[in-house]
Design an enzyme around this catalytic site. Structure first.
Site, short mmCIF file in Angstrom:
data_model
loop_
_atom_site.label_atom_id
_atom_site.label_comp_id
_atom_site.label_asym_id
_atom_site.label_seq_id
_atom_site.Cartn_x
_atom_site.Cartn_y
_atom_site.Cartn_z
N SER A 1 0.83 -1.20 0.00
CA SER A 1 0.00 0.00 0.00
C SER A 1 0.88 1.26 0.00
CB SER A 1 -0.97 -0.03 1.19
OG SER A 1 -2.00 0.92 1.05
N ASP B 1 -9.20 -4.64 -5.94
CA ASP B 1 -8.80 -3.75 -4.84
C ASP B 1 -9.87 -2.69 -4.61
OD1 ASP B 1 -7.55 -1.92 -3.09
OD2 ASP B 1 -5.57 -2.34 -3.93
N HIS C 1 -7.55 -5.46 -1.49
CA HIS C 1 -6.34 -4.72 -1.11
C HIS C 1 -5.35 -5.61 -0.38
CE1 HIS C 1 -4.01 -1.15 -0.54
NE2 HIS C 1 -4.02 -1.25 0.78
#
Length: 930
Positions: free
Chosen positions: A743, A817, A851
Site C-alpha cells: 500500500s 482492490d 487490497h
C-alpha cells in the site's frame, strides 16, 4: 480498604495480527479503564513482465473480550512444493504462463502451520470460549459472485458482506477458582460443516447466540440462521422455530435485548425476487452541480452507479426487525427499512435505532447517506425521532472535518436511559476557526414536554469520546489532527458548579481512583504498566509493570469488574499476555493482593523452525539528526563474524509527524514475539535473509510546514540511514539489499527506486498507488487538493519518475482492490510507464483479490513471486551490476535487437505480457532463469 471507581468506556477489539496503515491515535490516556461497557470461477493470473538484459531470450466481533491470535495456516489445495526457482525452468514457464505456484518448502511450511483459536471471556469472566478457525480460504470462495454497492461488497447468496471469514467450532472452558482451565465442552447440535459467525454472549453469560450457514447451492438453505446454545450443556438449537427466518447481515445483525430475548435483523418475508436490470435504461446518467456547491471527495470505490444499483442496495440491505425470545415466541416490530445499528439502553427499556434512507448518492458511500436515529421501546413502540440527517456529500476533505448535525449518539453507560451526542459548531469544516468547535449534549430517552438538551461540555478541539463513571466523574477526550494535539478533560456530569479541568491539573479533594493501562513508552521500547491514578490529586501508584529484561507483557482484560458496586484493589484480577523474542504469546490470570499468577494457555510455537531467530531493536540517526529505529531480524544460528553479510530485505511504511521528537520516539518492544503473517517479510528468515522490519521513515512537517513538501528528501535520507546501519553492522551485503512494502509502503518502494537507486538492488511493491494526480482530493494524510499542492502531488508520484527507475521492480496488485486510492489501474498504468522506458519490471494481477490478499492460491503465489524476484535480483546480484545499469540507462528505447533476442510483446489465454530488450553492456542470463 481502597475502592476504585468504575469508568465505562467503549473500546474496539484489540488485534494482534499484522495490519494495514495504523489508525489515528487513541484517546490521550491510551487506557483501559476500570470498567468497560460494552458464480465466477478462478481464472489465470495476469502477469506482465518486462526485462532489460543482454542475450536474453523471451519466455513467457462482536465479542467484547475477544483475543485474536496470529493465524498462519492454509488449507492444502494440492500441487507440488518448489525449491529455489532459479534452477527450475518448468516452474518459470508455468508461472510466466499464468499458473499458480507454491513457494519453497521452508516458506510454505510456515504459512501452512495450524491456526490457533481466538478467545472470548464470558461477561462474568468465569468461562472462556475457544473459537476454532480454519486455514487460508481457497480461491473459489473469493470467486463467488458479489455486488459492489454503496461502498460495500455484498454476497447475495448469503445476504452478507462478501468474503466473510468464519469459525469452524466453539469450545467452552470453565475458569476454575484456582485459575486453571477446566475440560473443554464443545457446542454441538448444529449441522456438520456449518460456518459460524457473530458469536455473542447473553448478558448473564448463560447462553451464546451465533449464526450458521452452509455451502448448499440452494439459495434458501445457504442463508444465515440464528442459533442459540446453552452454555452449561453445550446444546445448540435454532432461535426461530420457522425454517424461513433468515439473518440479514449487511449491517447490524442482532443484539441481546435482555438475558432471554434478541432483536434480529431478518430478511423481510415479503421481499420478493431480485430486481431485474432493464435491458434499455430509462435515460442517461446525469449528475449536476448547477448550484455551484463545493463538493470534494476522495476516490471512494464500489459506489452506486444508477437507479438499478439503488434498487439492488435496497433489496439486500432492507431488514425487518424481529424480537425473538428463547422460549420460541417472536414478534415483528417496526416496518422494513435499511437498519444500520441497534443499541439497547442500559436498563433494557429502550432501543436506539439507526437507519439510512433515500435520496442516495453516486459519489459517496452509504455511511454518508441520509441517516435517521429514533428511540423505541424494546417491544417496538416508537418514542421519538432524535434526528434525521440529510445526505452528506459535502464533508470537507481536511482532517478533523465531520458531518454537520448530531453525531456519535450513544447511551450514557452509567445511567438507565440517557442519551448524549456531539454537535459541530464549525459546520463540520476543520478549516473554519471557531470557539467552541464541538458541544456535547445529553437528554433523557423520553424528555418532558419542552425539555431541551442539556449542555454537558464545550470543546475547542474535535470531540473524541467519553468514559463514564458516575455523576461525579467522566473523562472527555478531544483531539486535533493537524497539530496532533490531544486533551483529556475531567468533568462532573451531575454538578454544574464543578468546573471542567484538564486531567493532570492539581486539586485537593477526597480520593477518586481509576486504573490506567499504559503502553509505557521508554527510550528502550514499550514497557506496559498499570497505574492506580488519583483523579483529583493527580498522583499515581504503579501496581503492575511488564518484565522489561526478557519478556513483553500487556494487560488484556480486567477480570474482576463483572459485579455491581465499587472495585476493591485487594480483589483485583487481570488477564495478562506474555511473550518474548522466541516464545509465542500465552495468557495468565494475575490475582491481588498476593499477585498470584496462573497460566491458562499453552499454545505450541507456530513455527518452531524459526524459534531461535535473532531479533534486535536498533537505533541510528538520519543526517538531519532525527533519531530512527528499526527491528533487525537475523536467521537462526547466524554469526556475522563467521557467515559474513547476508542478502537483506527492508520492509517499511512511512509515517507523518509534526516534530522531530515525536518522529524519534521508540515504538514497540524489543521483547515482542515475532508474529509472522501469511505474507510477512519475516518469512525470508527461512531463506537466510536479514530482515530490517519497520525502519522508521518519518516525514516531518514542523509548525506550519507541510510534511509532504519535503517527502522525497526525507524519504531518501531515512532509507540511506537504514542501509548504512545494516552495512555498518556487517549483516547486509551492500549490493544485495532489497526494499519492499504494501500500500503506502509500495508507494515508498517505487519512490526509493526512482530517487535512491544507489541503495537497493530491487524492489517489491504490493497494492500501491503511484500517480497522485489520480487521487486529486487528498491521499493518506495529505488533505490539500491537487490544485492547492500541485508540485507536491507531482514530485511525490513515482509514476512521474518512471524514467528514473533502473532497478528491477516487482508489482503485485489485487484485481478487485477496493481501498480508497489504490485502484488496480494504478499498478497497470505504472507498469506501462515503466515498460515505456525499458525498466526491468514485472506486474502480477491476482484474480478476485482485494487490497489485502486472502486466498491460499494467491498468497502462495505472491510468496513464490517474491522469492523468485529476490533470488534473481538480490541473492544473485553482483556488485558491479548497478554501475552497468547506470552506464547503459541512456541506451533505453533505442530498440537494439538481433535475431536471437527480439523485442516481443504477447498475451493470450490469460497469460502474461512480456517484453525483453537487449542493450550493450547488459549481462546475460540462461533461458532457464527467465
Amino acid at each position: 480498604m481502597m475502592r476504585l471507581n468504575k469508568v465505562y468506556h467503549r473500546l474496539t477489539l484489540l488485534s494482534l495480527t499484522p495490519s494495514s496503515p495504523p489508525p489515528p491515535p487513541p484517546p490521550p490516556l491510551t487506557s483501559s479503564l476500570s470498567r468497560f461497557s460494552s458464480a465466477r470461477t478462478p481464472g489465470h493470473l495476469r502477469i506482465h513482465h518486462f526485462k532489460r538484459f543482454k542475450s536474453i531470450s523471451t519466455m513467457t466481533s462482536r465479542l467484547p473480550n475477544l483475543v485474536p491470535l496470529n493465524s498462519t495456516a492454509a488449507e492444502n489445495v494440492g500441487g507440488r512444493s518448489h525449491g529455489s526457482v532459479s534452477s527450475a525452468s518448468t516452474e518459470d514457464e508455468e508461472a510466466l504462463a499464468g499458473k499458480y505456484q507454491l513457494p519453497p518448502p521452508e516458506i510454505k511450511d510456515i504459512v501452512d502451520a495450524p491456526p490457533l483459536p481466538a478467545l472470548s471471556f464470558s461477561p462474568q469472566r468465569d468461562k472462556i470460549l475457544f473459537l476454532k478457525r480454519r486455514s487460508l480460504p481457497p480461491l473459489a470462495e473469493l470467486a463467488r459472485p458479489e455486488e459492489k454497492l454503496a461502498g460495500m461488497r455484498i454476497d447475495g447468496k448469503f445476504n452478507t458482506r462478501s468474503r466473510m471469514s468464519f469459525y469452524t467450532g466453539i469450545g467452552i472452558h470453565q475458569l476454575m477458582p484456582d485459575g486453571v482451565l477446566g475440560p473443554e465442552r464443545e457446542i454441538h447440535g448444529y449441522p456438520d460443516g456449518a460456518k459460524i459467525n457473530f458469536v455473542s454472549w447473553s448478558l448473564d453469560g448463560r447462553h451464546l447466540a451465533f449464526s450458521i450457514r452452509g455451502d448448499d447451492e440452494d439459495n434458501s438453505s445457504s442463508k444465515l440462521r440464528v442459533w442459540v446454545a446453552n452454555v452449561e450443556t453445550g446444546k445448540a438449537q435454532p432461535l426461530f422455530q420457522s425454517p424461513n427466518v433468515y439473518l440479514n447481515a449487511i449491517f447490524d445483525n442482532y443484539v441481546w435485548v435482555d438475558n432471554t430475548s434478541l432483536l434480529v435483523c431478518a430478511i423481510p418475508s415479503s421481499r420478493g425476487d431480485l430486481p431485474k436490470k432493464p435491458l434499455v435504461p430509462s435515460g442517461p446518467k446525469i449528475q449536476t452541480n448547477e448550484q455551484k456547491d463545493v463538493i470534494q471527495v476522495r476516490t471512494f470505490q464500489d459506489l452506486l452507479k444508477d437507479e438499478y444499483d439503488e434498487d439492488l442496495f435496497d433489496y439486500y440491505a432492507t431488514s425487518q426487525l424481529v424480537l425473538a425470545s428463547l422460549d420460541g415466541t417472536t414478534k415483528e416490530i417496526g416496518h422494513p427499512a435499511v437498519y444500520t445499528s441497534l443499541d439497547p439502553s442500559p436498563d433494557h427499556k429502550y432501543l436506539l435505532v439507526s437507519s439510512i434512507h433515500r435520496p442516495y448518492s453516486f459519489i459517496v458511500p452509504c455511511g454518508r447517506f441520509p441517516k435517521k436515529v429514533e428511540v423505541w421501546t424494546t417491544d417496538g413502540k416508537f418514542v421519538r425521532e432524535v434526528c434525521d440527517l440529510p445526505l452528506a456529500e459535502d464533508i470537507p476533505i481536511a482532517f478533523s472535518s465531520v458531518r454537520k448535525g448530531m453525531r456519535s449518539i450513544n447511551w450514557r453507560a452509567d445511567k438507565p436511559s440517557t442519551l448524549y451526542w456531539a454537535e459541530t459548531q464549525d459546520g463540520g469544516d476543520a478549516k473554519v476557526e471557531v470557539s467552541p468547535r464541538d458541544i456535547i449534549y445529553m437528554q433523557p430517552a423520553e424528555p418532558l414536554e419542552g425539555e431541551q438538551p442539556e449542555i454537558l461540555h464545550k470543546l475547542d478541539l474535535r470531540y473524541g469520546g467519553i468514559s463514564w463513571c458516575d455523576d461525579s466523574l467522566a473523562l472527555v477526550y478531544e483531539s486535533w489532527y493537524k497539530t496532533r494535539r490531544t486533551r483529556t478533560w475531567v468533568i462532573s456530569p451531575g454538578s454544574k458548579d464543578v468546573s471542567p479541568r484538564i486531567l493532570f491539573d492539581r486539586q485537593n479533594d477526597e480520593g477518586t481512583y481509576v486504573l490506567l493501562n499504559g503502553s509505557g513508552a521508554t527510550p528502550e521500547g514499550n514497557v506496559p504498566f498499570l497505574d492506580l491514578f488519583d483523579i483529583n490529586a493527580g498522583s499515581k501508584e504503579r501496581i503492575w509493570e511488564s518484565d522489561k529484561e526478557r519478556y513483553y507483557e500487556t494487560v488484556v482484560a480486567l477480570m474482576s469488574d463483572y459485579e455491581e458496586g465499587d472495585l476493591l484493589l485487594n480483589q483485583l484480577k487481570l488477564l495478562i499476555s506474555k511473550e518474548s523474542k522466541t516464545e509465542n504469546t500465552q495468557y495468565s490470570i494475575h490475582k491481588w493482593p498476593e499477585k498470584k499468577v496462573c497460566q491458562i494457555t499453552n499454545f505450541p510455537h507456530p513455527y518452531p523452525q524459526l524459534a531461535s531467530l535473532q531479533k534486535e531493536m536498533i537505533k541510528y540517526q538520519r543526517k538531519d539528526g532525527v533519531q530512527l529505529t528499526a527491528t533487525l531480524y537475523l536467521p537462526p544460528g547466524y554469526d556475522p563474524s563467521k557467515d559474513g553479510p547476508l542478502p537483506c530485505l527492508v520492509w517499511s511504511y512511512p509515517g507523518e509527524f509534526k516534530s522531530k521528537d515525536a518522529a524519534g520516539q521508540v515504538r514497540g518492544s524489543p521483547n515482542e514475539f515475532a508474529g509472522i503473517g501469511p505474507t510477512s517479510a519475516l518469512l525470508w528468515l527461512a531463506r537466510r535473509f536479514a530482515i530490517l522490519s519497520g525502519p522508521t521513515i518519518p516525514i516531518i512537517g514542523e509548525g506550519d510546514e507541510e510534511a509532504n513538501d519535503r517527502y522525497v528528501e526525507q524519504l531518501v535520507a531515512s532509507a540511506e540511514a537504514a542501509v548504512e546501519e545494516v552495512i555498518r553492522r556487517g549483516v547486509a551485503h551492500p549490493s544485495k539489499i532489497a526494499v519492499g512494502g504494501h500500500s503506502y509502503g509500495a508507494f515508498m518502494t517505487a519512490n526509493l527506486l526512482a530517487h535512491a537507486p544507489h541503495l537497493f538492488c530491487c524492489g517489491i511493491a504490493r497494492s500501491g498507488a503511484y500517480n497522485r494526480t489520480l487521487t486529486p482530493f487528498g491521499f493518506q494524510n495529505e488533505d490539500r487538493t491537487l490544485w492547492e499542492a500541485m508540485t507536491t502531488y507531482v514530485e511525490m508520484s513515482p509514476f512521474m519518475s518512471a524514467n528514473k527507475i533502473k532497478k528491477p521492480i516487482l508489482l503485485i496488485h489485487g484485481e478487485e482492490d477496493n481501498n480508497s486510492g489504490t485502484l488496480t489501474m494504478q499498478s497497470d498504468r505504472f507498469f506501462n510507464a515503466l515498460k515505456g522506458h525499458g525498466a526491468l519490471s514485472r506486474l502480477v494481477i491476482l484474480p478476485f483479490e482485494s487490497h489485502g490478499y486472502a486466498a491460499r492460491e494467491s498468497i502462495m503465489h505472491v510468496l513464490w513471486e517474491t522469492d523468485r524476484w529476490l533470488q534473481k535480483h538480490c541473492v544473485s546480484n553482483s556488485s558491479g551490476e548497478s554501475a552497468e545499469l547506470e552506464a547503459c540507462k541512456d541506451e533505453v528505447g533505442k530498440g537494439i535487437t538481433d535475431s536471437d533476442n527480439q523485442a516481443v510483446v504477447g498475451s493470450g489465454g490469460g497469460g502474461p505480457e512480456v517484453a525483453d530488450f537487449e542493450h550493450e553492456g547488459f549481462y546475460s542470463l540462461p533461458r532457464s532463469l527467465l
